[in-house]
Write a protein that holds these residues in place. Structure first.
Motif, PDB file in Angstrom:
ATOM      1  N   ASP A 203     -11.357  14.459  -1.092  1.00 17.49           N
ATOM      2  CA  ASP A 203     -11.823  13.691   0.040  1.00 17.49           C
ATOM      3  C   ASP A 203     -11.143  12.312   0.059  1.00 17.49           C
ATOM      4  OD1 ASP A 203     -13.205  12.353   1.909  1.00 17.49           O
ATOM      5  OD2 ASP A 203     -15.178  12.492   0.936  1.00 17.49           O
ATOM      6  N   TYR A 204     -10.149  12.182   0.926  1.00 19.03           N
ATOM      7  CA  TYR A 204      -9.435  10.897   0.966  1.00 19.03           C
ATOM      8  C   TYR A 204     -10.213   9.831   1.742  1.00 19.03           C
ATOM      9  CZ  TYR A 204      -5.650  12.195  -1.980  1.00 19.03           C
ATOM     10  OH  TYR A 204      -4.944  12.529  -3.100  1.00 19.03           O
ATOM     11  N   GLU A 205     -11.280  10.259   2.447  1.00 24.25           N
ATOM     12  CA  GLU A 205     -12.112   9.224   3.081  1.00 24.25           C
ATOM     13  C   GLU A 205     -12.889   8.451   2.015  1.00 24.25           C
ATOM     14  OE1 GLU A 205     -14.214  10.862   6.410  1.00 24.25           O
ATOM     15  OE2 GLU A 205     -12.273  11.367   7.302  1.00 24.25           O
ATOM     16  N   ALA A 206     -13.307   9.173   0.987  1.00 23.84           N
ATOM     17  CA  ALA A 206     -14.014   8.498  -0.118  1.00 23.84           C
ATOM     18  C   ALA A 206     -13.038   7.569  -0.850  1.00 23.84           C
ATOM     19  CB  ALA A 206     -14.593   9.536  -1.076  1.00 23.84           C
TER      20      ALA A 206
ATOM     21  N   CYS B  94      -8.556   1.427   0.966  1.00 30.49           N
ATOM     22  CA  CYS B  94      -7.930   1.159   2.269  1.00 30.49           C
ATOM     23  C   CYS B  94      -7.853  -0.356   2.481  1.00 30.49           C
ATOM     24  CB  CYS B  94      -8.765   1.808   3.376  1.00 30.49           C
ATOM     25  SG  CYS B  94      -8.007   1.617   4.993  1.00 30.49           S
ATOM     26  N   ILE B  95      -6.710  -0.821   2.988  1.00 34.63           N
ATOM     27  CA  ILE B  95      -6.567  -2.256   3.273  1.00 34.63           C
ATOM     28  C   ILE B  95      -7.178  -2.506   4.654  1.00 34.63           C
ATOM     29  CG2 ILE B  95      -4.969  -4.219   3.339  1.00 34.63           C
ATOM     30  CD1 ILE B  95      -4.959  -2.543   0.660  1.00 34.63           C
ATOM     31  N   THR B  96      -8.351  -3.094   4.644  1.00 30.96           N
ATOM     32  CA  THR B  96      -9.090  -3.337   5.891  1.00 30.96           C
ATOM     33  C   THR B  96      -9.168  -4.844   6.152  1.00 30.96           C
ATOM     34  OG1 THR B  96     -11.146  -3.485   4.664  1.00 30.96           O
ATOM     35  CG2 THR B  96     -10.566  -1.308   5.537  1.00 30.96           C
ATOM     36  N   LYS B  97      -9.528  -5.180   7.378  1.00 33.12           N
ATOM     37  CA  LYS B  97      -9.682  -6.603   7.724  1.00 33.12           C
ATOM     38  C   LYS B  97     -10.821  -7.221   6.926  1.00 33.12           C
ATOM     39  CE  LYS B  97      -7.887  -8.704  11.683  1.00 33.12           C
ATOM     40  NZ  LYS B  97      -7.630  -8.747  13.087  1.00 33.12           N
ATOM     41  N   LYS B  98     -11.860  -6.417   6.722  1.00 37.71           N
ATOM     42  CA  LYS B  98     -13.019  -6.916   5.968  1.00 37.71           C
ATOM     43  C   LYS B  98     -12.572  -7.282   4.543  1.00 37.71           C
ATOM     44  CE  LYS B  98     -17.745  -5.649   5.071  1.00 37.71           C
ATOM     45  NZ  LYS B  98     -18.213  -4.556   4.269  1.00 37.71           N
ATOM     46  N   ARG B  99     -11.757  -6.428   3.943  1.00 36.98           N
ATOM     47  CA  ARG B  99     -11.291  -6.716   2.568  1.00 36.98           C
ATOM     48  C   ARG B  99     -10.386  -7.943   2.546  1.00 36.98           C
ATOM     49  NH1 ARG B  99     -11.353  -1.004   0.977  1.00 36.98           N
ATOM     50  NH2 ARG B  99     -13.116  -1.110  -0.451  1.00 36.98           N
ATOM     51  N   LEU B 100      -9.457  -8.021   3.500  1.00 34.22           N
ATOM     52  CA  LEU B 100      -8.497  -9.145   3.489  1.00 34.22           C
ATOM     53  C   LEU B 100      -9.191 -10.464   3.780  1.00 34.22           C
ATOM     54  CD1 LEU B 100      -5.363  -7.817   5.431  1.00 34.22           C
ATOM     55  CD2 LEU B 100      -5.612  -8.127   2.960  1.00 34.22           C
TER      56      LEU B 100
ATOM     57  N   SER C 224       0.851  -1.188   0.000  1.00 30.71           N
ATOM     58  CA  SER C 224       0.000   0.000   0.000  1.00 30.71           C
ATOM     59  C   SER C 224       0.891   1.244   0.000  1.00 30.71           C
ATOM     60  CB  SER C 224      -0.876  -0.051   1.262  1.00 30.71           C
ATOM     61  OG  SER C 224      -1.498   1.182   1.485  1.00 30.71           O
ATOM     62  N   LEU C 225       0.436   2.292  -0.671  1.00 31.03           N
ATOM     63  CA  LEU C 225       1.216   3.537  -0.757  1.00 31.03           C
ATOM     64  C   LEU C 225       0.325   4.710  -0.391  1.00 31.03           C
ATOM     65  CD1 LEU C 225       2.793   2.996  -4.291  1.00 31.03           C
ATOM     66  CD2 LEU C 225       3.945   2.649  -2.097  1.00 31.03           C
TER      67      LEU C 225
ATOM     68  N   ARG D 241      -3.095   6.383   8.369  1.00 31.04           N
ATOM     69  CA  ARG D 241      -3.968   5.406   9.029  1.00 31.04           C
ATOM     70  C   ARG D 241      -5.417   5.540   8.579  1.00 31.04           C
ATOM     71  NH1 ARG D 241      -2.893   2.643  13.878  1.00 31.04           N
ATOM     72  NH2 ARG D 241      -0.655   2.637  14.288  1.00 31.04           N
ATOM     73  N   ASN D 242      -6.030   4.423   8.322  1.00 28.16           N
ATOM     74  CA  ASN D 242      -7.444   4.335   7.923  1.00 28.16           C
ATOM     75  C   ASN D 242      -7.729   4.972   6.560  1.00 28.16           C
ATOM     76  OD1 ASN D 242      -8.146   2.927  10.311  1.00 28.16           O
ATOM     77  ND2 ASN D 242      -7.939   4.878  11.394  1.00 28.16           N
ATOM     78  N   ILE D 243      -6.675   5.381   5.868  1.00 27.38           N
ATOM     79  CA  ILE D 243      -6.821   5.767   4.451  1.00 27.38           C
ATOM     80  C   ILE D 243      -6.066   4.731   3.620  1.00 27.38           C
ATOM     81  CG2 ILE D 243      -6.257   7.488   2.690  1.00 27.38           C
ATOM     82  CD1 ILE D 243      -6.773   9.615   4.864  1.00 27.38           C
ATOM     83  N   ASP D 244      -4.789   4.494   3.987  1.00 28.04           N
ATOM     84  CA  ASP D 244      -3.999   3.472   3.281  1.00 28.04           C
ATOM     85  C   ASP D 244      -4.293   2.085   3.871  1.00 28.04           C
ATOM     86  OD1 ASP D 244      -2.842   5.734   2.199  1.00 28.04           O
ATOM     87  OD2 ASP D 244      -1.026   5.601   3.403  1.00 28.04           O
TER      88      ASP D 244
END
Ligand code: ASP
Length: 293
Positions: free
Chosen positions: A225-228, A234-240, A210-211, A255-258
């Motif tokens: 808007d980097y939240e969008a 974002c690499i999240t547990k749900k995605r992994l 991730s970058l 954090r919480n964006i990347d």
């Protein structure tokens, strides 16, 4: 005199040797191999990890390090980079470690052949020690065999020297690289597979790098808007899910964006291991370039 401007400066045998030395340095504290050596660090862009990692690596091997802060140097008075470098070289250091916003800067100084030049990150093109420490971390994770493994590079690829250096080195080492990002972050010309949808690659990859968005290199804001952005990338547990994917990031992590807080705590995420390995890789590089072995 050998320089490290890009990983292309290194032969395959030298890369093997660097990885071998780094692994040994990780096993046991090394002797003071560089006791009589002096290095100068010259960082024209901010750095947390790379500068301190080089300093720690040099000091662990017994070398002395002098840091020149360009924001307080004669560059501010209009001295050219080449002149600043020539003046530093007149003090006879054994090497200069440089970070600069221009892609060509380390190569130009290396061509002056006044001292060993080590690129600690230049523009959006090369960050060879990051690529080597990433290679080391990936090989260590997979027990050495990375031929045919797939890495997804996710984020602001077009502006990232970590991405460009990593692509050159990891493909050379036999890895498959896929690029994942929204359109403005994808390179226009690349032979590598490109995806805008992260979900589409998750079942095919062994590693995710991730970058962060390289805001300092954006001429105008790309996203308001980097939240969008994070909702998709974002690499999240749900995605992994339960996939056994190694998660890397060169730092600084947004954090919480990347990467989510949860994934940063997850054993699959080896961000701090990368930082640890960076010291051993840089020790191995200093040994190679200053001792020619
Ligand atoms: N630390 C890395 C670099 O210097 C990555 C980053 O800043 O995003 O390029």
């Amino acid at each position: 005199m050998q320089h490290l401007v890009d990983t292309n400066n290194l032969s395959d045998a030298q890369i093997d040797n660097l990885l071998f030395d780094a692994a040994n340095f990780k096993q046991q504290r090394p002797p003071q191999l560089l006791k009589d050596k002096l290095l100068i660090t010259l960082f024209f862009e901010p750095s947390t990890r790379t500068r301190s990692s080089f300093e720690v690596a040099a000091k662990r091997l017994g070398a002395s390090v002098v840091h020149l802060d360009p924001s307080r140097s004669s560059t501010k008075k209009g001295e050219s980079l080449a002149d600043t470098f020539a003046n530093l070289c007149a003090m006879e250091p054994d090497g200069v470690i440089i970070r600069h916003e221009e892609n060509e800067a380390p190569g130009q100084l290396a061509n002056m052949q006044m001292t060993t030049v080590i690129n600690a990150g230049a523009g959006n093109y090369a960050h060879p020690t990051q690529a080597l420490l990433d290679l080391f971390t990936i090989k260590e994770h997979f027990g050495g065999d990375i031929e045919g493994k797939t890495i997804a590079i996710v984020g602001d690829i077009v502006n990232s020297r970590v991405a460009s250096s990593g692509i050159r080195l990891l493909t050379r080492m036999g890895m498959k690289v896929v690029l994942v990002a929204p359109k403005p972050f994808l390179p226009q010309s690349s032979d590598l597979p490109q995806y805008e949808n992260l979900e589409a690659v998750l079942d095919k990859v062994d590693v995710i790098m991730s970058l962060r968005a390289q805001l300092e290199r954006h001429k105008k804001p790309i996203f308001d808007d980097y939240e969008a952005y994070a909702e998709h990338y974002c690499i999240t547990k749900k995605r992994l899910g339960s996939r056994n994917i190694l998660v890397l990031h060169p730092g600084p992590v947004m954090r919480n964006i990347d990467i989510s807080d949860e994934v940063l705590e997850d054993p699959r995420c080896k961000v701090l291991e990368q930082v640890k390995n960076g010291v051993f890789i840089r020790m191995a590089i200093l040994k190679l370039l200053l001792l020619d072995c």
